[in-house]
Design a protein around this motif. Structure first.
Motif, PDB file in Angstrom:
ATOM      1  N   MET A   1      16.417  -5.885  -6.534  1.00 51.38           N
ATOM      2  CA  MET A   1      16.669  -4.378  -6.592  1.00 51.38           C
ATOM      3  C   MET A   1      14.869  -3.636  -7.023  1.00 51.38           C
ATOM      4  O   MET A   1      14.548  -4.263  -7.884  1.00 51.38           O
ATOM      5  CB  MET A   1      17.554  -3.929  -7.659  1.00 51.38           C
ATOM      6  CG  MET A   1      17.960  -2.428  -7.823  1.00 51.38           C
ATOM      7  SD  MET A   1      19.216  -1.991  -8.605  1.00 51.38           S
ATOM      8  CE  MET A   1      19.550  -3.369  -9.545  1.00 51.38           C
ATOM      9  N   LYS A   2      14.855  -2.582  -6.442  1.00 48.74           N
ATOM     10  CA  LYS A   2      13.551  -2.012  -6.450  1.00 48.74           C
ATOM     11  C   LYS A   2      13.628  -0.429  -6.407  1.00 48.74           C
ATOM     12  O   LYS A   2      14.365  -0.050  -5.712  1.00 48.74           O
ATOM     13  CB  LYS A   2      12.561  -2.740  -5.572  1.00 48.74           C
ATOM     14  CG  LYS A   2      11.487  -1.977  -5.280  1.00 48.74           C
ATOM     15  CD  LYS A   2      10.643  -2.878  -4.252  1.00 48.74           C
ATOM     16  CE  LYS A   2       9.133  -1.797  -4.009  1.00 48.74           C
ATOM     17  NZ  LYS A   2       8.293  -2.538  -3.172  1.00 48.74           N
ATOM     18  N   ASN A   3      12.838   0.235  -7.100  1.00 46.87           N
ATOM     19  CA  ASN A   3      12.776   1.586  -6.873  1.00 46.87           C
ATOM     20  C   ASN A   3      12.164   2.123  -5.587  1.00 46.87           C
ATOM     21  O   ASN A   3      10.948   1.550  -5.305  1.00 46.87           O
ATOM     22  CB  ASN A   3      11.647   2.599  -8.027  1.00 46.87           C
ATOM     23  CG  ASN A   3      11.902   3.732  -8.075  1.00 46.87           C
ATOM     24  OD1 ASN A   3      12.171   4.423  -6.578  1.00 46.87           O
ATOM     25  ND2 ASN A   3      11.565   4.486  -9.278  1.00 46.87           N
ATOM     26  N   LEU A   4      12.935   2.538  -4.557  1.00 45.47           N
ATOM     27  CA  LEU A   4      12.325   2.715  -3.157  1.00 45.47           C
ATOM     28  C   LEU A   4      11.321   3.967  -3.227  1.00 45.47           C
ATOM     29  O   LEU A   4      10.606   3.870  -2.241  1.00 45.47           O
ATOM     30  CB  LEU A   4      13.593   3.009  -2.484  1.00 45.47           C
ATOM     31  CG  LEU A   4      14.930   2.065  -2.387  1.00 45.47           C
ATOM     32  CD1 LEU A   4      15.975   2.635  -1.693  1.00 45.47           C
ATOM     33  CD2 LEU A   4      14.118   0.791  -1.778  1.00 45.47           C
ATOM     34  N   GLY A   5      11.238   4.660  -4.148  1.00 46.58           N
ATOM     35  CA  GLY A   5      10.067   5.523  -4.146  1.00 46.58           C
ATOM     36  C   GLY A   5       8.747   5.037  -4.192  1.00 46.58           C
ATOM     37  O   GLY A   5       7.705   5.655  -3.985  1.00 46.58           O
ATOM     38  N   GLU A   6       8.588   3.848  -4.713  1.00 47.84           N
ATOM     39  CA  GLU A   6       7.081   3.157  -4.968  1.00 47.84           C
ATOM     40  C   GLU A   6       6.309   3.386  -3.728  1.00 47.84           C
ATOM     41  O   GLU A   6       5.211   3.605  -3.867  1.00 47.84           O
ATOM     42  CB  GLU A   6       7.376   1.855  -5.579  1.00 47.84           C
ATOM     43  CG  GLU A   6       5.949   1.130  -5.895  1.00 47.84           C
ATOM     44  CD  GLU A   6       5.779  -0.033  -6.678  1.00 47.84           C
ATOM     45  OE1 GLU A   6       4.821  -0.591  -6.634  1.00 47.84           O
ATOM     46  OE2 GLU A   6       6.950  -0.593  -7.263  1.00 47.84           O
ATOM     47  N   SER A   7       6.822   2.660  -2.626  1.00 46.84           N
ATOM     48  CA  SER A   7       6.144   2.630  -1.341  1.00 46.84           C
ATOM     49  C   SER A   7       5.684   3.923  -1.037  1.00 46.84           C
ATOM     50  O   SER A   7       4.570   4.072  -0.452  1.00 46.84           O
ATOM     51  CB  SER A   7       6.736   1.622  -0.272  1.00 46.84           C
ATOM     52  OG  SER A   7       7.714   2.413   0.018  1.00 46.84           O
ATOM     53  N   VAL A   8       6.583   4.917  -1.044  1.00 49.40           N
ATOM     54  CA  VAL A   8       6.299   6.343  -0.206  1.00 49.40           C
ATOM     55  C   VAL A   8       5.176   7.078  -1.629  1.00 49.40           C
ATOM     56  O   VAL A   8       4.232   7.559  -0.984  1.00 49.40           O
ATOM     57  CB  VAL A   8       7.548   7.310  -0.539  1.00 49.40           C
ATOM     58  CG1 VAL A   8       7.196   8.591  -0.259  1.00 49.40           C
ATOM     59  CG2 VAL A   8       8.319   6.510   0.435  1.00 49.40           C
ATOM     60  N   VAL A   9       5.339   6.727  -2.721  1.00 46.26           N
ATOM     61  CA  VAL A   9       4.339   7.246  -3.748  1.00 46.26           C
ATOM     62  C   VAL A   9       3.107   6.739  -3.454  1.00 46.26           C
ATOM     63  O   VAL A   9       1.870   7.206  -3.286  1.00 46.26           O
ATOM     64  CB  VAL A   9       4.797   7.248  -5.102  1.00 46.26           C
ATOM     65  CG1 VAL A   9       3.683   7.311  -6.111  1.00 46.26           C
ATOM     66  CG2 VAL A   9       6.047   7.927  -5.385  1.00 46.26           C
ATOM     67  N   ARG A  10       2.972   5.574  -3.353  1.00 48.44           N
ATOM     68  CA  ARG A  10       1.601   4.626  -3.073  1.00 48.44           C
ATOM     69  C   ARG A  10       1.090   5.169  -1.728  1.00 48.44           C
ATOM     70  O   ARG A  10      -0.295   5.461  -1.561  1.00 48.44           O
ATOM     71  CB  ARG A  10       2.015   3.275  -2.927  1.00 48.44           C
ATOM     72  CG  ARG A  10       2.158   2.636  -4.122  1.00 48.44           C
ATOM     73  CD  ARG A  10       1.949   1.042  -4.326  1.00 48.44           C
ATOM     74  NE  ARG A  10       2.108   0.374  -5.743  1.00 48.44           N
ATOM     75  CZ  ARG A  10       1.229   0.657  -6.656  1.00 48.44           C
ATOM     76  NH1 ARG A  10       0.151   0.867  -6.388  1.00 48.44           N
ATOM     77  NH2 ARG A  10       1.606  -0.092  -7.618  1.00 48.44           N
ATOM     78  N   GLU A  11       1.811   5.261  -0.582  1.00 48.07           N
ATOM     79  CA  GLU A  11       1.373   6.070   0.744  1.00 48.07           C
ATOM     80  C   GLU A  11       0.654   7.297   0.482  1.00 48.07           C
ATOM     81  O   GLU A  11      -0.385   7.623   1.036  1.00 48.07           O
ATOM     82  CB  GLU A  11       2.203   5.780   1.587  1.00 48.07           C
ATOM     83  CG  GLU A  11       1.982   6.470   2.930  1.00 48.07           C
ATOM     84  CD  GLU A  11       2.740   6.694   3.949  1.00 48.07           C
ATOM     85  OE1 GLU A  11       3.007   7.665   4.780  1.00 48.07           O
ATOM     86  OE2 GLU A  11       3.534   5.546   4.357  1.00 48.07           O
ATOM     87  N   ILE A  12       1.448   8.226  -0.450  1.00 52.61           N
ATOM     88  CA  ILE A  12       0.859   9.508  -0.493  1.00 52.61           C
ATOM     89  C   ILE A  12      -0.275   9.692  -1.393  1.00 52.61           C
ATOM     90  O   ILE A  12      -1.356  10.344  -1.115  1.00 52.61           O
ATOM     91  CB  ILE A  12       1.906  10.611  -1.224  1.00 52.61           C
ATOM     92  CG1 ILE A  12       3.252  10.782  -0.200  1.00 52.61           C
ATOM     93  CG2 ILE A  12       1.431  11.896  -1.823  1.00 52.61           C
ATOM     94  CD1 ILE A  12       4.404  11.413  -0.933  1.00 52.61           C
ATOM     95  N   HIS A  13      -0.392   8.506  -2.185  1.00 48.53           N
ATOM     96  CA  HIS A  13      -1.563   8.447  -3.318  1.00 48.53           C
ATOM     97  C   HIS A  13      -2.736   8.030  -2.278  1.00 48.53           C
ATOM     98  O   HIS A  13      -3.896   8.448  -2.402  1.00 48.53           O
ATOM     99  CB  HIS A  13      -1.316   7.477  -4.327  1.00 48.53           C
ATOM    100  CG  HIS A  13      -2.604   7.266  -5.315  1.00 48.53           C
ATOM    101  ND1 HIS A  13      -3.190   6.074  -5.088  1.00 48.53           N
ATOM    102  CD2 HIS A  13      -3.275   7.977  -5.919  1.00 48.53           C
ATOM    103  CE1 HIS A  13      -4.367   6.199  -6.103  1.00 48.53           C
ATOM    104  NE2 HIS A  13      -4.217   7.488  -6.340  1.00 48.53           N
ATOM    105  N   GLY A  14      -2.553   7.128  -1.472  1.00 48.48           N
ATOM    106  CA  GLY A  14      -3.581   6.583  -0.501  1.00 48.48           C
ATOM    107  C   GLY A  14      -4.278   7.946   0.442  1.00 48.48           C
ATOM    108  O   GLY A  14      -5.358   7.947   0.549  1.00 48.48           O
ATOM    109  N   GLU A  15      -3.117   8.640   0.988  1.00 44.47           N
ATOM    110  CA  GLU A  15      -3.497   9.778   1.653  1.00 44.47           C
ATOM    111  C   GLU A  15      -4.235  10.753   1.016  1.00 44.47           C
ATOM    112  O   GLU A  15      -5.351  11.274   1.315  1.00 44.47           O
ATOM    113  CB  GLU A  15      -2.476  10.476   1.978  1.00 44.47           C
ATOM    114  CG  GLU A  15      -1.465   9.717   3.349  1.00 44.47           C
ATOM    115  CD  GLU A  15      -0.320  10.286   3.542  1.00 44.47           C
ATOM    116  OE1 GLU A  15      -0.033  11.438   2.881  1.00 44.47           O
ATOM    117  OE2 GLU A  15       0.369   9.508   4.230  1.00 44.47           O
TER     118      GLU A  15
END
Length: 89
Positions: A1-15
């Protein structure tokens, strides 16, 4: 189980860090930004494939991404005011 938002937040941070070179890009600052955002946004966890698919649809939607982008930029500013890194980018 993992917070599914992490990958989206990391992508937005990268942008956003590409658009805002004034902010530090070291891994410590990046992790601090992501942690701040995840701690101030609704967690999205899933335990089934269907739940994961539904949560991912929400996470990748324009409205959710826009809300997260605001949180990420705010977190970048907060981390920049009190960085915990060793001074290297």
């Amino acid at each position: 189980m993992k917070n599914l938002g992490e990958s989206v937040v990391r992508e937005i941070h990268g942008e956003l860090k590409l658009k805002h070179p004034e902010f530090c890009t070291c891994s410590q600052c990046a992790d601090d930004v992501v942690a701040l955002v995840l701690n101030h946004s609704q967690p999205r966890y899933a335990t089934t494939d269907t739940g994961t698919a539904l949560a991912n649809l929400d996470m990748w939607g324009d409205e959710t991404r826009a809300e997260l982008a605001v949180l990420v930029l705010d977190a970048m500013q907060r981390v920049a005011r009190e960085p915990r890194h060793d001074g290297q980018n």
